[in-house]
Design a protein around this motif. Structure first.
Motif, short mmCIF file in Angstrom:
data_model
loop_
_atom_site.label_atom_id
_atom_site.label_comp_id
_atom_site.label_asym_id
_atom_site.label_seq_id
_atom_site.Cartn_x
_atom_site.Cartn_y
_atom_site.Cartn_z
N ALA A 189 -13.42 14.06 28.83
CA ALA A 189 -12.77 15.20 29.48
C ALA A 189 -13.58 15.67 30.69
O ALA A 189 -13.01 15.96 31.76
N ALA A 190 -14.89 15.74 30.55
CA ALA A 190 -15.74 16.18 31.66
C ALA A 190 -15.70 15.17 32.80
O ALA A 190 -15.66 15.55 33.98
N TRP A 225 -13.20 13.16 33.51
CA TRP A 225 -11.88 13.29 34.13
C TRP A 225 -11.82 14.50 35.05
O TRP A 225 -11.28 14.44 36.15
N THR A 226 -12.40 15.61 34.61
CA THR A 226 -12.35 16.84 35.40
C THR A 226 -13.25 16.76 36.64
O THR A 226 -12.86 17.19 37.74
N ASP A 227 -14.47 16.23 36.47
CA ASP A 227 -15.44 16.25 37.55
C ASP A 227 -15.46 14.96 38.38
O ASP A 227 -16.28 14.86 39.30
N TYR A 235 -27.19 17.47 36.64
CA TYR A 235 -26.50 17.85 35.40
C TYR A 235 -27.49 18.12 34.26
O TYR A 235 -27.26 19.02 33.44
N ARG A 241 -25.61 20.44 31.60
CA ARG A 241 -24.20 20.04 31.53
C ARG A 241 -24.15 18.61 31.00
O ARG A 241 -23.92 17.65 31.72
N GLN A 300 -21.05 16.09 31.42
CA GLN A 300 -21.03 15.46 32.74
C GLN A 300 -22.16 14.45 32.88
O GLN A 300 -21.99 13.39 33.50
#
Length: 270
Positions: free
Chosen positions: A65-66, A68-70, A231, A236, A239
């Protein structure tokens, strides 16, 4: 350790991997996929069951998910890393191939060059990055030079091993037909050495990738290595592991590319 020993060990490793790629059945592929699903799914369940914080070890779903988002933010840094890798690899591989050809044709040159190649092989290139940054600044140049220095010796050692392993009877036959030294090199040595040359290029590319990422972690504001340090400092971790996943896929892609090249151009060896 002699060049023949190094080249032999690497060559055997590549041969085993090539056997995997060429002889894997559909059932074996399904088994590999099923194992991956079980391992990843089991890790996801364990981390969620024990409520492990994401800053310690995020579950695979959070990493995907991270990523895909970043990914739009990571993509430019991926481009920077690829520029450094491809540029340094082209320079280092080119010089390595030339040196391999020179030392196999002129033994005296090997006595002069070999000590310096040994120094490059045994010296961690990342230790030189701060010095290269001091000399060339924070741009592409120090990273490209570090990648070239890491790639060149790997390509040279394996290529020289391939050039030396050519059957002496083939060379003698070519000489009996009046072939010159240059003709023997291009028509006999180079084609017969191609499998080991590809091994050297593959190992050099992987070493180059590791060096490029390490150099970006040491200093500079761009590249996947910079993302790793950023990161991790911001805790994070989804990521962070997303970038690690990208680097793993790059390493796999390097292997696949050279495997396909070898399958096309060195299939005669089998």
């Amino acid at each position: 350790m002699s060049e023949d020993v190094v080249g032999g060990k690497v060559g055997k490793g590549l041969q085993s991997l090539s056997t995997f790629g060429a002889g894997t059945s559909r059932l074996e592929v399904l088994a590999i996929i099923a194992t991956a699903v079980i391992v990843i799914g089991g890790l996801e369940l364990v981390l969620r069951w024990f409520e492990v914080p994401h800053y310690i070890l995020p579950p695979p779903s959070a990493i995907v998910a991270a990523l895909w988002t970043d990914f739009p933010l990571i993509l430019p840094h991926l481009g920077y890393t690829l520029v450094v890798l491809l540029s340094g690899f082209a320079i280092g591989a080119g010089i390595g191939l030339i040196l391999a050809a020179v030392i196999t044709q002129f033994p005296f040159a090997e006595k002069i060059i070999a000590p310096y190649i040994l120094i490059l092989v045994t010296t961690p290139m990342l230790a030189l990055v701060p010095l290269l940054i001091l000399w060339f600044g924070f741009g592409y140049e120090p990273r490209i030079i570090a990648v070239a220095l890491a790639t060149g010796p790997m390509v040279m050692i394996n290529s020289a091993t391939g050039f030396r392993r050519v059957d002496a009877n083939k060379i003698a036959l070519a000489r009996s037909y009046g072939a010159s030294t240059l003709q023997i090199f291009w028509k006999v040595r180079a084609p017969m050495a191609l499998p080991m040359i590809l091994v050297g290029l593959m190992i050099g590319a992987i070493f180059g990738l590791l060096t490029a990422v390490g150099a970006e972690m040491v200093g500079g504001g761009f590249g996947l290595g910079n993302r790793l340090t950023t990161y991790s400092s911001m805790i994070r971790m989804p990521q962070f592991f997303g970038v690690v996943l990208i680097l793993s896929l790059l390493g796999i892609l390097i292997y696949v590319i050279f495997f396909l090249i070898g399958k096309k151009w060195t299939s005669w060896e089998t």
